[in-house]
Design an enzyme around this catalytic site. Structure first.
Site, short mmCIF file in Angstrom:
data_model
loop_
_atom_site.label_atom_id
_atom_site.label_comp_id
_atom_site.label_asym_id
_atom_site.label_seq_id
_atom_site.Cartn_x
_atom_site.Cartn_y
_atom_site.Cartn_z
N ASP A 1 17.89 0.87 7.41
CA ASP A 1 17.22 2.16 7.60
C ASP A 1 18.23 3.30 7.67
O ASP A 1 17.99 4.38 7.12
CB ASP A 1 16.36 2.12 8.86
CG ASP A 1 15.26 1.07 8.77
OD1 ASP A 1 14.80 0.81 7.64
OD2 ASP A 1 14.87 0.52 9.81
N CYS B 1 32.49 -2.27 -1.68
CA CYS B 1 33.43 -1.78 -0.67
C CYS B 1 33.40 -2.60 0.61
O CYS B 1 34.23 -2.40 1.49
CB CYS B 1 33.14 -0.32 -0.34
SG CYS B 1 31.52 -0.02 0.39
N CYS C 1 27.87 -4.32 1.40
CA CYS C 1 28.07 -3.85 0.03
C CYS C 1 29.05 -4.78 -0.68
O CYS C 1 30.12 -5.12 -0.14
CB CYS C 1 28.59 -2.41 0.04
SG CYS C 1 29.00 -1.77 -1.60
N CYS D 1 24.46 1.81 -1.90
CA CYS D 1 25.42 1.90 -0.80
C CYS D 1 25.76 3.36 -0.57
O CYS D 1 26.19 4.06 -1.50
CB CYS D 1 26.67 1.10 -1.11
SG CYS D 1 28.01 1.31 0.10
N ASP E 1 14.47 8.60 7.20
CA ASP E 1 13.84 7.42 6.61
C ASP E 1 12.71 6.99 7.53
O ASP E 1 12.95 6.63 8.68
CB ASP E 1 14.86 6.29 6.43
CG ASP E 1 14.21 5.04 5.87
OD1 ASP E 1 13.83 5.05 4.67
OD2 ASP E 1 14.08 4.05 6.62
N GLU F 1 11.74 11.35 2.52
CA GLU F 1 11.26 10.67 1.32
C GLU F 1 9.76 10.88 1.17
O GLU F 1 9.01 10.83 2.15
CB GLU F 1 11.58 9.17 1.43
CG GLU F 1 11.36 8.41 0.14
CD GLU F 1 11.84 6.97 0.24
OE1 GLU F 1 11.85 6.27 -0.78
OE2 GLU F 1 12.21 6.55 1.35
N CYS G 1 29.88 3.94 -1.19
CA CYS G 1 30.53 3.93 -2.50
C CYS G 1 29.58 4.19 -3.66
O CYS G 1 30.02 4.43 -4.78
CB CYS G 1 31.24 2.59 -2.72
SG CYS G 1 30.12 1.17 -2.89
#
Length: 425
Positions: free
Chosen positions: A356, A349, A346, A327, A191, A275, A330
């Protein structure tokens, strides 16, 4: 595969004059040939062939009083300038008809003697590497070179460049075989950001050096000194070179940092996923200076070609993938978050994520999915590699909300951490 090796050259006074003459002659041939083709196009005449331009603007031009000085430089320089013009036109035509991928290429433009960067090209007939460490260039002489490393094979072409800071470089193109590294056990999702240059999926962070920001004060002083000098004076030329040298130092430090970081990542990981950022769009925002200072595009290009050279897997994750919204534990997607939110919990969960690091893990999972779906190869009964059929796209858009269940966002097995995908080449 073809690789390019750059070395610093130190020509003496007579060699600098010879190179300046070669730069000028190559520029004149480019402009003359470009003018002929533009005039023919304006008059509705057919496209002027390269053979005709070579005869008119090189062979016959040397016999005229106006262009007799073209004979003072190597004929290879002039022919390569014409070939470069042909390449520029081909890129333009391919871009118009959609044959060339990437950004649209414009038509060739005239070159100016005031351009701060000049270059000429030679083929193997016009240069030679000598035993004493110098490089002989036709009608220039033996150039002193600072060899930072050995060439892996005999070069096929040479480009001599003078940059805006007045430095000379020799760029050799070499045909080499891939240097496949031993297989590694780890994979990495990356990232890219501004607060930290890169965050890897294993939690490692690469700090952003911010070379431009650190040199900004000195650059501002040099720019003010340049603006105070009279236009056309020798003092203004000296101030311009001083400013260009400082900018060159910044660029060199950034390039060196990119090379070291990308090489380390490629050596440590069998597969690298990153990315695909819209850098050109981010360069038009209020973060433009910081975005250009980071140099993400150059870093990603280095990762890509080094992965191909060393037998690693490399893939780009689409920029529309919601890596910061999902997330990684999950698979719940709970919407976009402002940039000042660096940590979040989250709602499904309860896992607390670093923004990052979570994005890097999602890039890793999505990259694995992309490779497994469209790039992994298996062996058939005869032992030949067979590429798997493309996987049909999901009926729902990746990451769109689903009724009464968390969004998976294209991540296989979101409820548990995916294992390593075995890729056969």
């Amino acid at each position: 595969m073809q690789l390019r090796y750059n070395y610093r050259a130190y020509p003496n006074a007579s060699q600098r004059r010879a190179l300046a003459s070669a730069f000028g002659c190559a520029r004149v041939v480019w402009n003359d040939c470009l003018r002929d083709r533009k005039e023919a196009h304006a008059a509705g005449l057919p496209y002027v062939k390269s053979a005709e331009l070579s005869r008119l603007r090189i062979t016959q031009a040397k016999r005229t009083a106006e262009r007799a000085w073209l004979a003072d430089v190597s004929a290879v320089v002039l022919q390569q300038s014409l070939r470069d013009l042909d390449t520029a036109y081909k890129n333009f035509f391919d871009s118009v008809i959609g044959k060339r991928a990437g950004r649209k290429a414009g038509p060739p433009r005239y070159k100016s003697k005031k351009d701060t960067r000049q270059s000429i090209r030679f083929n193997t007939n016009a240069f030679r590497l000598k035993d004493d460490g110098t490089v002989y260039v036709a009608k220039v002489g033996n150039l002193k070179v600072k060899w930072s490393r050995r060439l892996p094979a005999a070069p096929t072409s040479l480009t001599v460049t003078r940059d805006s800071a007045g430095r000379y470089f020799l760029s050799f193109v070499v045909d080499t075989k891939p240097d496949v590294l031993p297989e590694a056990e780890t994979e990495a999702g990356i990232d890219l950001g501004l607060s930290a240059f890169a965050v890897l999926s294993d939690g490692r962070k690469i700090d952003s050096p911010r070379f431009l920001r650190r040199a900004e004060k000195k650059l501002k002083r040099l720019q003010q000194e340049l603006s105070r000098k009279a236009a056309g004076s020798k003092n203004r030329a000296k101030a311009r070179i001083a400013l260009a040298r400082q900018h060159a130092r910044v660029a060199d430090r950034r390039r060196d940092f990119h090379h070291k970081a990308s090489t380390q990542i490629i050596c440590d990981n069998q597969a690298v996923y990153v990315e695909d950022l819209a850098v050109s769009g981010l360069g038009r925002t209020r973060l433009a200076k910081s975005v250009h200072d980071a140099g993400w595009s150059a870093f990603v290009r280095m990762l890509e070609y080094k992965a191909a050279r060393h037998g690693r897997t490399f893939a780009k994750v689409d920029r529309a993938f919601p890596s910061s919204q999902v997330c990684s534990a999950c698979g719940l997607r709970d919407g976009p978050k402002p940039l000042h939110v660096r940590e979040w919990a989250c709602g499904e969960c309860g896992t607390v994520h670093d923004r990052d690091h979570n994005a890097a893990r999602n890039v890793l999972f999505e990259g694995r999915r992309i490779v497994a779906a469209g790039r992994a190869e298996t062996l058939n009964a005869c032992g030949a590699p067979v590429r798997r059929a493309p996987v049909p796209a999901q009926r729902r858009e990746a990451g769109s909300p689903r009724k009464d269940q968390p969004t998976q966002a294209g991540i296989a097995g979101a409820r548990q951490l995916p294992g390593r995908v075995c890729i056969r080449r």
